[in-house]
Design an enzyme around this catalytic site. Structure first.
Site, PDB file in Angstrom:
ATOM      1  N   ALA A   1       0.856  -1.184   0.000  1.00 40.34           N
ATOM      2  CA  ALA A   1       0.000   0.000   0.000  1.00 40.34           C
ATOM      3  C   ALA A   1       0.893   1.234   0.000  1.00 40.34           C
ATOM      4  O   ALA A   1       2.048   1.162   0.425  1.00 40.34           O
ATOM      5  CB  ALA A   1      -0.882  -0.014   1.242  1.00 40.34           C
TER       6      ALA A   1
ATOM      7  N   GLY B   1       0.397  -5.110   0.652  1.00 43.30           N
ATOM      8  CA  GLY B   1      -0.746  -5.112  -0.254  1.00 43.30           C
ATOM      9  C   GLY B   1      -0.416  -5.737  -1.605  1.00 43.30           C
ATOM     10  O   GLY B   1      -1.301  -6.296  -2.268  1.00 43.30           O
TER      11      GLY B   1
ATOM     12  N   GLU C   1      -0.900  -9.249  -1.119  1.00 46.61           N
ATOM     13  CA  GLU C   1      -2.339  -9.499  -0.914  1.00 46.61           C
ATOM     14  C   GLU C   1      -3.074  -9.519  -2.259  1.00 46.61           C
ATOM     15  O   GLU C   1      -3.980 -10.324  -2.464  1.00 46.61           O
ATOM     16  CB  GLU C   1      -2.929  -8.428   0.019  1.00 46.61           C
ATOM     17  CG  GLU C   1      -2.441  -8.628   1.451  1.00 46.61           C
ATOM     18  CD  GLU C   1      -2.935  -7.556   2.402  1.00 46.61           C
ATOM     19  OE1 GLU C   1      -2.568  -6.385   2.193  1.00 46.61           O
ATOM     20  OE2 GLU C   1      -3.673  -7.882   3.328  1.00 46.61           O
TER      21      GLU C   1
ATOM     22  N   GLU D   1       3.879  -5.842   7.149  1.00 46.96           N
ATOM     23  CA  GLU D   1       3.109  -4.778   7.807  1.00 46.96           C
ATOM     24  C   GLU D   1       3.472  -4.596   9.271  1.00 46.96           C
ATOM     25  O   GLU D   1       3.476  -3.463   9.772  1.00 46.96           O
ATOM     26  CB  GLU D   1       1.602  -5.041   7.673  1.00 46.96           C
ATOM     27  CG  GLU D   1       1.022  -4.758   6.283  1.00 46.96           C
ATOM     28  CD  GLU D   1       1.120  -5.936   5.326  1.00 46.96           C
ATOM     29  OE1 GLU D   1       1.908  -6.874   5.605  1.00 46.96           O
ATOM     30  OE2 GLU D   1       0.432  -5.924   4.288  1.00 46.96           O
TER      31      GLU D   1
HETATM   32  N1  3HC Z   1       4.635   3.390   0.031  1.00 40.88           N
HETATM   33  C1  3HC Z   1       5.106   4.588  -0.380  1.00 40.88           C
HETATM   34  N2  3HC Z   1       6.384   4.793  -0.767  1.00 40.88           N
HETATM   35  C2  3HC Z   1       7.195   3.717  -0.730  1.00 40.88           C
HETATM   36  C3  3HC Z   1       6.766   2.440  -0.315  1.00 40.88           C
HETATM   37  C4  3HC Z   1       5.409   2.302   0.077  1.00 40.88           C
HETATM   38  N3  3HC Z   1       4.898   1.134   0.458  1.00 40.88           N
HETATM   39  N4  3HC Z   1       7.812   1.592  -0.387  1.00 40.88           N
HETATM   40  C5  3HC Z   1       8.860   2.306  -0.837  1.00 40.88           C
HETATM   41  N5  3HC Z   1       8.485   3.579  -1.044  1.00 40.88           N
HETATM   42  C6  3HC Z   1       9.305   4.690  -1.552  1.00 40.88           C
HETATM   43  C7  3HC Z   1      10.457   4.996  -0.625  1.00 40.88           C
HETATM   44  O1  3HC Z   1      10.069   5.884   0.396  1.00 40.88           O
HETATM   45  C8  3HC Z   1      11.445   5.628  -1.593  1.00 40.88           C
HETATM   46  O2  3HC Z   1      10.996   6.927  -1.842  1.00 40.88           O
HETATM   47  P1  3HC Z   1      12.044   8.113  -2.129  1.00 40.88           P
HETATM   48  O3  3HC Z   1      12.816   7.692  -3.338  1.00 40.88           O
HETATM   49  O4  3HC Z   1      11.213   9.316  -2.296  1.00 40.88           O
HETATM   50  O5  3HC Z   1      12.908   8.157  -0.886  1.00 40.88           O
HETATM   51  C9  3HC Z   1      11.230   4.834  -2.883  1.00 40.88           C
HETATM   52  O6  3HC Z   1       9.929   4.228  -2.750  1.00 40.88           O
HETATM   53  C10 3HC Z   1      12.246   3.731  -3.112  1.00 40.88           C
HETATM   54  O7  3HC Z   1      12.299   2.916  -1.939  1.00 40.88           O
HETATM   55  P2  3HC Z   1      13.688   2.344  -1.382  1.00 40.88           P
HETATM   56  O8  3HC Z   1      14.708   3.413  -1.369  1.00 40.88           O
HETATM   57  O9  3HC Z   1      13.351   1.656  -0.106  1.00 40.88           O
HETATM   58  O10 3HC Z   1      14.069   1.297  -2.503  1.00 40.88           O
HETATM   59  P3  3HC Z   1      14.780  -0.099  -2.316  1.00 40.88           P
HETATM   60  O11 3HC Z   1      14.944  -0.647  -3.675  1.00 40.88           O
HETATM   61  O12 3HC Z   1      15.968   0.017  -1.430  1.00 40.88           O
HETATM   62  O13 3HC Z   1      13.711  -1.018  -1.525  1.00 40.88           O
HETATM   63  C11 3HC Z   1      11.546  -1.994  -1.087  1.00 40.88           C
HETATM   64  C12 3HC Z   1      12.490  -1.336  -2.124  1.00 40.88           C
HETATM   65  C13 3HC Z   1      12.131  -3.325  -0.616  1.00 40.88           C
HETATM   66  C14 3HC Z   1      10.230  -2.215  -1.747  1.00 40.88           C
HETATM   67  C15 3HC Z   1      11.414  -1.064   0.148  1.00 40.88           C
HETATM   68  O14 3HC Z   1      11.101   0.224  -0.279  1.00 40.88           O
HETATM   69  C16 3HC Z   1      10.348  -1.491   1.119  1.00 40.88           C
HETATM   70  O15 3HC Z   1      10.566  -2.387   1.919  1.00 40.88           O
HETATM   71  N6  3HC Z   1       9.175  -0.839   1.069  1.00 40.88           N
HETATM   72  C17 3HC Z   1       8.127  -1.030   2.048  1.00 40.88           C
HETATM   73  C18 3HC Z   1       7.363  -2.294   1.839  1.00 40.88           C
HETATM   74  C19 3HC Z   1       6.226  -2.369   2.833  1.00 40.88           C
HETATM   75  O16 3HC Z   1       6.389  -2.179   4.018  1.00 40.88           O
HETATM   76  N7  3HC Z   1       5.018  -2.695   2.331  1.00 40.88           N
HETATM   77  C20 3HC Z   1       3.866  -2.789   3.170  1.00 40.88           C
HETATM   78  C21 3HC Z   1       3.141  -1.492   3.175  1.00 40.88           C
HETATM   79  S1  3HC Z   1       1.734  -1.506   4.274  1.00 40.88           S
HETATM   80  C22 3HC Z   1       0.530  -2.333   3.401  1.00 40.88           C
HETATM   81  O17 3HC Z   1       0.780  -2.810   2.333  1.00 40.88           O
HETATM   82  C23 3HC Z   1      -0.799  -2.388   4.049  1.00 40.88           C
HETATM   83  C24 3HC Z   1      -1.738  -3.322   3.382  1.00 40.88           C
HETATM   84  O18 3HC Z   1      -1.720  -4.567   4.026  1.00 40.88           O
HETATM   85  C25 3HC Z   1      -3.128  -2.803   3.407  1.00 40.88           C
END
Ligand code: 3HC
Length: 700
Positions: free
Chosen positions: A66, A105, A108, A128
């Site tokens: 998400a 997500g 999911e 999450e």
């Molecule tokens: N939402 C918004 N922005 C995100 C994001 C997300 N889920 N994941 C990454 N980004 C952004 C980062 O902030 C960064 O932004 P910036 O360039 O402006 O600083 C850009 O994307 C690139 O991210 P990284 O520098 O982290 O890139 P990497 O290649 O090193 O890593 C990744 C990629 C492994 C995907 C890492 O970004 C990551 O772990 N992201 C989070 C994943 C996550 O936690 N997902 C769950 C979200 S909650 C959810 O899904 C709820 C649902 O169940 C309803």
């Protein structure tokens, strides 16, 4: 091709709808992605020429979750659960073609599809809980159906992703694709070929899923109680994993509708929790810290070989950290004995990691082969960076860099691992000070994530960019600091230790202070920490300080302990006594010593509350950090939080000392600082300008 929204396209080829999701950089599932996917599902359902669909993403990854940036803002329709429900209810096969990461997500959505395919090396997970949340779009209900109950609980409550290879073994994906994902057309074409394969009646290889009856049978009281006990262990911050367990259990015992309801309400409640806000603050703060936002990024040179000077605990850890990231290491020591001791300790650490399943034997072999002792100074010609991890002494370090200059290339990067010395002064020893910077690892360097990158007055942007790039490759969390005694972290920690020491004089005991701070969430109390690292280390450092540079009264007990041979754990005694098993016990002799020193100093002793301990120690951190911001040593309050959470055991669930202060109310914190300035004296409690401005603005 039809553009459903700017982020989602549908192209129908030979009856297969290729649905591409494009929202760079990580295809986060923002409102336009959700709306696009929902519209795409409607097209798939209503267009009779479509027999099946493939969801895939161009760019570097499948959907990484998400869009976290939408959290905390008014909800925008459609919700992600609506999208996953529509995909799950689709009457035609929908195949997710995964490369990069399918996280949160993203997974999911894949779980709602009828089939999942992934390229080798792709990662799939529900992280999450690391953001203080639980999966909120069906993950807690659909993952158990494909991997079984126990494995699903493990994956969801740990937040750890699995690779495509493991996912195949678990039944989470149906097949590993023979493309690397870099060409999205090839990815879509392979997935389409798979669709044609499964459309053949003989090949309807829908993976055997776990039936509701099987899941109910697995969901014993014993299994749930075991997980509850495991997830309740430790200090603060476990609501998300326990809430996830509850949602999973509800679905298995009462059916998917009840499970989805429980999941969504827990997700929405957690999303507003202070813990989730703190963890999301750190998620963005850690990414921001690694950027050179204030200096333009310079050209980056690839670092292939590093010389590590000093094979003690720190040097060995640094060597392992480099080798683990595929960097060749030349290890240097003064004597053959010291070199062999270093190599043996490196081999022992690697063996231990293999025993714990952290490295495969093959990876261990590669790491060990990458670390070679230097046999001849001519080998230094191959070195791109030289880092020293030797005794904390200005002359020793200056002499070392000056001496290696004649053997290294002109463009070599000079790095010092000093934890408090003046790096501008060290830089006067080399001909090219623009090539020199501080790279302050935390021990054990191969395990601790934090590195303070110290930008000295003459450090060039190119040097800084190259090292930040290298640290990213090493998966370290790097924060840029300016030059001052102790940089960001140790300077703040000194203020924290100072208040802990003064609290002893005021009437508290080491045990009471340690307990109040571990109850607050610190990984260890200040006296347990100093015993572990060695009280003599700080003692020696204080000897090098000018009169008046630190609060003497706060460290009189420390000094007396060292002078009587009680240097901490390594001598079996410090603030506490340690038995053979390393368990700490109070020692009445230490309590007597504290009272005696307090009497010598004429200190008035009184009852100290836990609240006072927390206020004085934690607000001392915040106030010192305020001065660090005033002086431009740290670039932002968020950088300070990243340092303290990742290097000093500050509870992640509280977001760091600056975020904690902001959550508590900055003007209330400023008032407390003013109160301490009048009760404890203005010498150490002078309010910072940054705090005054933040109290006014309500935020850092
Ligand atoms: N939402 C918004 N922005 C995100 C994001 C997300 N889920 N994941 C990454 N980004 C952004 C980062 O902030 C960064 O932004 P910036 O360039 O402006 O600083 C850009 O994307 C690139 O991210 P990284 O520098 O982290 O890139 P990497 O290649 O090193 O890593 C990744 C990629 C492994 C995907 C890492 O970004 C990551 O772990 N992201 C989070 C994943 C996550 O936690 N997902 C769950 C979200 S909650 C959810 O899904 C709820 C649902 O169940 C309803």
């Amino acid at each position: 091709m039809s553009e459903v929204t700017a982020a989602v396209n549908v192209q129908v080829t030979a009856g297969i709808a290729l649905v591409s999701v494009c929202n760079p950089p990580v295809n986060a599932i923002s409102q336009r992605v959700r709306a696009g996917l929902l519209a795409a599902v409607r097209t798939i359902e209503t267009d009779d020429s479509i027999t099946a669909a493939v969801i895939y993403c161009p760019g570097r990854t499948f959907m990484a979750g998400a869009d976290v940036r939408e959290f905390g803002k008014p909800a925008l329709d459609p919700s992600l659960p609506e999208v996953t429900a529509a995909i799950a209810a689709c009457s035609k096969p929908v195949i997710a073609a995964i490369h990069g990461q399918a996280l949160g997500g993203g997974l999911e959505i894949a779980l709602a599809c009828s089939h999942r395919l992934a390229v080798a090396g792709a990662k799939l997970g529900l992280p999450e809980v690391k953001l203080g949340l639980i999966p909120g779009a069906g993950g807690t209900q659909r993952l158990p159906e494909v991997v079984g109950l126990n494995k699903a609980i493990e994956m969801i409550t740990s937040g750890k992703p699995v690779t495509a290879e493991t996912a195949l073994e678990l039944g989470l994906i149906d097949s590993v694709l023979e493309t690397d994902g870099s060409d999205s057309d090839a990815l879509a074409a392979q997935a389409a070929a798979y669709v044609r394969y499964i459309s053949d009646a003989a090949n309807t290889l829908q993976k055997e899923r776990f039936t509701p009856e099987q899941l109910a049978a697995e969901c014993t009281e014993e299994l749930i109680a075991g997980w509850q006990a495991k997830l309740s262990m430790g200090s603060a911050g476990k609501p998300a994993p326990l809430a996830a367990l509850h949602a999973i259990q509800t679905g298995v015992q009462q059916g998917i509708a009840a499970g989805l309801k429980a999941e969504r309400s827990a997700f929405l409640e957690l999303r507003e929790s202070s813990q989730a806000k703190a963890l999301q603050h750190l998620f963005f703060a850690e990414k921001q810290a690694a950027k050179l936002s204030e200096k333009p990024t310079g050209p980056v040179t690839e670092i292939r070989t590093v010389a590590v000077v000093g094979a003690g605990t720190m040097g060995s850890g640094i060597a392992l950290a480099f080798a683990g990231a595929g960097v060749n290491v030349l290890l240097l020591e003064n004597s053959e004995d010291a070199l062999q001791r270093g190599l043996s300790s490196i081999a022992a650490s690697v063996d231990k990691a293999v025993g714990r399943g952290i490295f495969t034997p093959a990876k261990a072999e590669t790491i060990l082969a990458a670390i070679q002792p230097m046999r001849d100074k001519s080998e230094l010609q191959s070195v791109d960076m030289l880092i020293e991890a030797v005794f904390e002494d200005m002359q020793v370090k200056q002499k070392l860099f000056a001496g290696y200059q004649q053997h290294c290339r002109d463009n070599v990067i000079w790095a010092t691992n000093t934890s408090y010395l003046d790096i501008n002064e060290i830089a006067t020893a080399v001909e090219r000070p623009e090539n020199l910077l501080g790279v302050h690892f935390f021990s054990p360097a191969n395990i601790m994530p934090l590195v303070e990158v110290v930008d000295a007055d003459k450090t060039s942007t190119e040097t800084l960019s190259t090292v930040m790039n290298l640290l990213k490759k090493m998966r370290k969390i790097s924060v840029i600091s300016g030059v001052c005694h102790g940089f960001i972290g140790n300077r703040m920690y000194q203020a924290y230790q100072r208040e802990a020491g003064l609290l002893l004089m005021n009437g508290a005991t080491p045990r009471q202070i340690d307990k109040a701070l571990t109850d607050f969430g610190m990984a260890m109390g200040p006296f347990a920490v100093v015993d572990m690292s060695g009280i003599d280390i700080g003692y020696m450092m204080r000897q090098s300080l000018a009169e008046g540079a630190y609060e003497k009264h706060a460290f009189l007990v420390h000094d007396r302990l060292v002078e009587t041979g009680r240097k901490g754990r390594k001598t079996g005694a410090g603030f506490y006594n340690y038995d053979d098993g390393g368990h700490l016990q109070d020692d009445p002799a230490v309590l007597e010593l504290i009272e005696q020193i307090a009497a010598e100093q004429g200190a008035e002793r009184r009852e100290i509350s836990d609240a006072e301990i927390i206020d004085r120690c934690i607000l001392a951190l915040m106030n010192e950090a305020g001065h660090i911001l005033d002086e431009g040593i740290a670039r932002s309050a968020a950088d300070v939080d990243v340092v303290f959470v990742n290097g000093y055991g500050f509870p992640r669930a509280k977001g760091g000392p600056m975020f904690y202060a902001q959550s508590r109310g900055l003007s209330a914190c400023a008032k407390k600082v003013a109160e301490f300035a009048s009760t404890q004296g203005p010498r150490w409690w002078r309010p910072s300008q940054a705090l005054a401005a933040a109290a006014e603005a309500g935020r850092w």
